[in-house]
Design a protein around this motif. Structure first.
Motif, PDB file in Angstrom:
ATOM      1  N   GLY A 173     -51.018  58.790 142.277  1.00  0.00           N
ATOM      2  CA  GLY A 173     -49.592  58.545 142.087  1.00  0.00           C
ATOM      3  C   GLY A 173     -48.961  58.072 143.387  1.00  0.00           C
ATOM      4  N   THR A 199     -47.146  56.238 150.115  1.00  0.00           N
ATOM      5  CA  THR A 199     -46.056  56.518 151.063  1.00  0.00           C
ATOM      6  C   THR A 199     -46.423  56.028 152.469  1.00  0.00           C
ATOM      7  OG1 THR A 199     -46.863  58.775 151.314  1.00  0.00           O
ATOM      8  CG2 THR A 199     -45.021  58.463 149.809  1.00  0.00           C
ATOM      9  N   ASP A 258     -42.079  58.024 147.516  1.00  0.00           N
ATOM     10  CA  ASP A 258     -42.497  58.530 146.201  1.00  0.00           C
ATOM     11  C   ASP A 258     -41.236  58.822 145.387  1.00  0.00           C
ATOM     12  OD1 ASP A 258     -41.557  60.989 147.028  1.00  0.00           O
ATOM     13  OD2 ASP A 258     -43.498  61.993 147.075  1.00  0.00           O
ATOM     14  N   ARG A 308     -40.469  62.082 143.604  1.00  0.00           N
ATOM     15  CA  ARG A 308     -39.942  63.435 143.435  1.00  0.00           C
ATOM     16  C   ARG A 308     -39.971  64.300 144.677  1.00  0.00           C
ATOM     17  NH1 ARG A 308     -42.392  61.768 138.948  1.00  0.00           N
ATOM     18  NH2 ARG A 308     -41.120  61.711 137.048  1.00  0.00           N
ATOM     19  N   SER A 309     -40.445  63.806 145.822  1.00  0.00           N
ATOM     20  CA  SER A 309     -40.407  64.655 147.017  1.00  0.00           C
ATOM     21  C   SER A 309     -38.948  64.926 147.357  1.00  0.00           C
ATOM     22  CB  SER A 309     -41.094  63.974 148.205  1.00  0.00           C
ATOM     23  OG  SER A 309     -42.487  64.081 148.087  1.00  0.00           O
ATOM     24  N   GLN A 362     -50.801  55.436 138.565  1.00  0.00           N
ATOM     25  CA  GLN A 362     -49.473  55.422 137.944  1.00  0.00           C
ATOM     26  C   GLN A 362     -48.559  54.495 138.732  1.00  0.00           C
ATOM     27  OE1 GLN A 362     -48.326  59.759 136.886  1.00  0.00           O
ATOM     28  NE2 GLN A 362     -49.923  59.905 138.413  1.00  0.00           N
ATOM     29  N   ILE A 408     -44.127  49.328 132.881  1.00  0.00           N
ATOM     30  CA  ILE A 408     -43.775  50.037 131.644  1.00  0.00           C
ATOM     31  C   ILE A 408     -42.716  51.074 131.994  1.00  0.00           C
ATOM     32  CG2 ILE A 408     -44.668  51.532 129.818  1.00  0.00           C
ATOM     33  CD1 ILE A 408     -47.415  49.945 130.599  1.00  0.00           C
ATOM     34  N   PHE A 412     -39.764  54.050 131.081  1.00  0.00           N
ATOM     35  CA  PHE A 412     -39.709  55.216 130.188  1.00  0.00           C
ATOM     36  C   PHE A 412     -39.181  54.776 128.829  1.00  0.00           C
ATOM     37  CE2 PHE A 412     -39.443  57.671 134.255  1.00  0.00           C
ATOM     38  CZ  PHE A 412     -40.632  58.359 134.080  1.00  0.00           C
ATOM     39  N   THR A 415     -49.997  62.824 143.375  1.00  0.00           N
ATOM     40  CA  THR A 415     -49.168  62.781 142.166  1.00  0.00           C
ATOM     41  C   THR A 415     -48.668  64.182 141.836  1.00  0.00           C
ATOM     42  OG1 THR A 415     -49.093  62.351 139.786  1.00  0.00           O
ATOM     43  CG2 THR A 415     -51.271  62.784 140.703  1.00  0.00           C
ATOM     44  N   VAL A 452     -45.782  63.327 134.699  1.00  0.00           N
ATOM     45  CA  VAL A 452     -45.591  62.345 133.633  1.00  0.00           C
ATOM     46  C   VAL A 452     -46.834  62.244 132.734  1.00  0.00           C
ATOM     47  CG1 VAL A 452     -45.128  59.898 133.190  1.00  0.00           C
ATOM     48  CG2 VAL A 452     -43.858  61.075 134.964  1.00  0.00           C
ATOM     49  N   LYS A 457     -49.741  66.742 149.562  1.00  0.00           N
ATOM     50  CA  LYS A 457     -49.148  67.286 150.786  1.00  0.00           C
ATOM     51  C   LYS A 457     -48.369  68.577 150.532  1.00  0.00           C
ATOM     52  CE  LYS A 457     -44.696  65.120 150.537  1.00  0.00           C
ATOM     53  NZ  LYS A 457     -43.692  64.213 150.998  1.00  0.00           N
ATOM     54  N   SER A 458     -48.065  68.870 149.247  1.00  0.00           N
ATOM     55  CA  SER A 458     -47.243  70.043 148.946  1.00  0.00           C
ATOM     56  C   SER A 458     -47.916  71.321 149.404  1.00  0.00           C
ATOM     57  CB  SER A 458     -47.018  70.179 147.448  1.00  0.00           C
ATOM     58  OG  SER A 458     -46.489  69.017 146.942  1.00  0.00           O
ATOM     59  N   GLY A 462     -52.430  68.417 152.309  1.00  0.00           N
ATOM     60  CA  GLY A 462     -52.234  67.624 153.514  1.00  0.00           C
ATOM     61  C   GLY A 462     -51.929  66.199 153.133  1.00  0.00           C
ATOM     62  N   ASP A 463     -51.748  65.364 154.144  1.00  0.00           N
ATOM     63  CA  ASP A 463     -51.511  63.950 153.899  1.00  0.00           C
ATOM     64  C   ASP A 463     -52.780  63.325 153.300  1.00  0.00           C
ATOM     65  OD1 ASP A 463     -49.939  61.429 154.579  1.00  0.00           O
ATOM     66  OD2 ASP A 463     -51.898  61.066 155.478  1.00  0.00           O
ATOM     67  N   CYS A 464     -52.597  62.449 152.311  1.00  0.00           N
ATOM     68  CA  CYS A 464     -53.760  61.840 151.637  1.00  0.00           C
ATOM     69  C   CYS A 464     -54.734  61.225 152.633  1.00  0.00           C
ATOM     70  CB  CYS A 464     -53.324  60.667 150.750  1.00  0.00           C
ATOM     71  SG  CYS A 464     -52.519  61.116 149.276  1.00  0.00           S
TER      72      CYS A 464
HETATM   73  P1  OAD Z   1     -44.074  61.821 142.322  1.00  0.00           P
HETATM   74  O1  OAD Z   1     -43.052  61.439 143.315  1.00  0.00           O
HETATM   75  O2  OAD Z   1     -43.644  62.597 141.142  1.00  0.00           O
HETATM   76  O3  OAD Z   1     -45.202  62.682 143.041  1.00  0.00           O
HETATM   77  C1  OAD Z   1     -45.766  62.280 144.263  1.00  0.00           C
HETATM   78  C2  OAD Z   1     -46.604  63.427 144.786  1.00  0.00           C
HETATM   79  O4  OAD Z   1     -47.285  62.970 145.937  1.00  0.00           O
HETATM   80  C3  OAD Z   1     -45.790  64.660 145.175  1.00  0.00           C
HETATM   81  O5  OAD Z   1     -46.410  65.795 144.597  1.00  0.00           O
HETATM   82  C4  OAD Z   1     -45.886  64.709 146.711  1.00  0.00           C
HETATM   83  O6  OAD Z   1     -45.988  66.030 147.178  1.00  0.00           O
HETATM   84  C5  OAD Z   1     -47.172  63.936 146.963  1.00  0.00           C
HETATM   85  N1  OAD Z   1     -47.188  63.172 148.223  1.00  0.00           N
HETATM   86  C6  OAD Z   1     -46.231  62.371 148.737  1.00  0.00           C
HETATM   87  N2  OAD Z   1     -46.641  61.781 149.868  1.00  0.00           N
HETATM   88  C7  OAD Z   1     -47.900  62.234 150.103  1.00  0.00           C
HETATM   89  C8  OAD Z   1     -48.866  61.995 151.124  1.00  0.00           C
HETATM   90  N3  OAD Z   1     -48.649  61.169 152.135  1.00  0.00           N
HETATM   91  N4  OAD Z   1     -50.052  62.637 151.034  1.00  0.00           N
HETATM   92  C9  OAD Z   1     -50.300  63.507 150.003  1.00  0.00           C
HETATM   93  N5  OAD Z   1     -49.435  63.753 149.007  1.00  0.00           N
HETATM   94  C10 OAD Z   1     -48.251  63.125 149.048  1.00  0.00           C
HETATM   95  O7  OAD Z   1     -44.861  60.495 141.906  1.00  0.00           O
HETATM   96  P2  OAD Z   1     -45.859  60.287 140.679  1.00  0.00           P
HETATM   97  O8  OAD Z   1     -46.624  61.522 140.391  1.00  0.00           O
HETATM   98  O9  OAD Z   1     -46.597  59.046 140.954  1.00  0.00           O
HETATM   99  O10 OAD Z   1     -43.046  56.414 136.420  1.00  0.00           O
HETATM  100  O11 OAD Z   1     -44.830  60.025 139.502  1.00  0.00           O
HETATM  101  C11 OAD Z   1     -45.298  59.688 138.233  1.00  0.00           C
HETATM  102  C12 OAD Z   1     -44.384  58.690 137.581  1.00  0.00           C
HETATM  103  O12 OAD Z   1     -43.036  59.166 137.600  1.00  0.00           O
HETATM  104  C13 OAD Z   1     -44.295  57.343 138.265  1.00  0.00           C
HETATM  105  O13 OAD Z   1     -45.323  56.472 137.909  1.00  0.00           O
HETATM  106  C14 OAD Z   1     -42.964  56.811 137.799  1.00  0.00           C
HETATM  107  C15 OAD Z   1     -42.163  58.076 137.962  1.00  0.00           C
HETATM  108  O14 OAD Z   1     -41.008  58.158 137.238  1.00  0.00           O
HETATM  109  C16 OAD Z   1     -42.481  55.263 136.024  1.00  0.00           C
HETATM  110  O15 OAD Z   1     -41.905  54.552 136.782  1.00  0.00           O
HETATM  111  C17 OAD Z   1     -42.650  54.942 134.584  1.00  0.00           C
END
Ligand code: OAD
Length: 293
Positions: free
Chosen positions: A28, A33, A39, A41-42, A112, A176, A178, A205, A209, A230-231, A268-270
């Motif tokens: 995801g 990032t 991203d 939801r951070s 995603q 695509i 929602f 991710t 979703v 990273k959470s 941790g960071d990816c």
């Molecule tokens: P989210 O923003 O929901 O989740 C990103 C995740 O990556 C979070 O759990 C962060 O903690 C983690 N994260 C961020 N930066 C990181 C890093 N450098 N290293 C490790 N982890 C890190 O994004 P998605 O899960 O991709 O849909 O969201 C799913 C879908 O929701 C997206 O495809 C989009 C969105 O609404 C649509 O646009 C249809």
């Protein structure tokens, strides 16, 4: 070696001896990032916390199909300003997935992300599932004429909403939103892949979703899963039991690992986690070569 949890050592051994040969990856926004794309939801840094100025009726409206039809401007503005202004490049984590393919163990890569960086890392078309579509191409919503990302970026420099050259239709990216239909064969493919999968690697991710998040919950028991996020542990991964027991720390990389008999969680960071993982696999040099070429 004794610094690794037993399940992680077992995964590494099984990849080395060829008994893990069907790896499925699910990624995801967190893997992009490091390329400069936020991203979703951070807290505070995620896109959904940065949209106040758009006066949206609800947070996810910007990626909502019905809202886009009434008001396409916010989506185009976000795509222009947050996704492509910086000309993002694939990260180390994207190349790690390509490396899995080169090593002959990648069954499928589910992304995603709509940024297209998975393609740019060279992951083959038949291995790649862009579950939410891609920004790399676009089409007219009326006459279906096809357009490219560079064309769209050029349009967005002067027009808030790109219009077709052949008709009055809005040109929209092949993503695509929602409420729109996902690829016809997505769930069938997921079922087949998860059935054959020996190791699922989930990176960056929130698993918020559907339906791709069900790859995690539908894995057969006794199959391995690695989660990279990273959470911290206060923010548990849905569908994953808390891994009790020892916490393995890798302070050089600000990474720590928790593990149960089949699940490994790397916090941790990816890209830092990928450095460690490729090191344990003896693949560090191959990864560097892949990135440089
Ligand atoms: P989210 O923003 O929901 O989740 C990103 C995740 O990556 C979070 O759990 C962060 O903690 C983690 N994260 C961020 N930066 C990181 C890093 N450098 N290293 C490790 N982890 C890190 O994004 P998605 O899960 O991709 O849909 O969201 C799913 C879908 O929701 C997206 O495809 C989009 C969105 O609404 C649509 O646009 C249809």
């Amino acid at each position: 070696d004794n610094k690794l949890p037993a399940s992680l050592r077992c995964i590494v051994n099984k990849i080395e001896d060829g008994s893990i040969k069907n790896v499925v990856t699910l990624v995801g926004a967190g893997i992009s990032t490091a390329a400069g794309i936020p991203d979703f939801r951070s807290p505070s840094s995620g896109l959904y916390d940065k949209l106040q100025e758009y006066n949206l009726p609800f947070k996810t409206a910007i990626f909502d199909g019905s809202y886009f039809e009434q008001n396409p401007k916010p989506l185009f503005r976000v795509l222009r300003d947050c996704f492509f202004k910086t000309h993002p490049k694939p990260t180390k984590t994207h190349f790690f997935v390509k490396l899995l393919e080169e090593k002959g163990v990648l069954r499928r890569h589910y992304t995603q992300n709509i940024d297209g960086l998975d393609r740019l890392a060279g992951i083959s078309h038949d291995k790649l599932v862009e579950a939410h579509g891609t920004m790399q191409s676009a089409h007219c919503s009326e006459c279906q004429e096809v357009y490219s990302l560079p064309w769209m970026m050029l349009q967005l420099e002067s027009n808030p909403v790109p219009k077709c050259a052949k008709c009055p239709g809005v040109v929209r990216p092949d993503i695509i939103l929602f409420g729109e239909y996902l690829p016809d064969d997505l769930t069938k493919r997921m079922k087949e892949d998860v059935g054959e999968c020996d190791l699922l690697i989930v990176m960056g991710t929130s698993l918020a979703v559907h339906p791709v998040s069900t790859l995690v919950t539908s894995m057969r028991p006794q199959k391995f899963r690695i989660f990279i996020n990273k959470s911290n542990s206060g923010n548990r991964i849905p569908g994953v039991d808390p891994c009790c027991g020892r916490r393995y720390e890798f302070p050089d990389k600000q990474v720590w690992v928790e593990a149960s008999s089949c699940d490994v969680i790397m916090y941790g960071d990816c890209d830092d986690c990928i450095d460690l993982l490729t090191g344990w696999l003896g693949w560090s040099e191959s990864l560097i070569e892949l990135i440089q070429n």
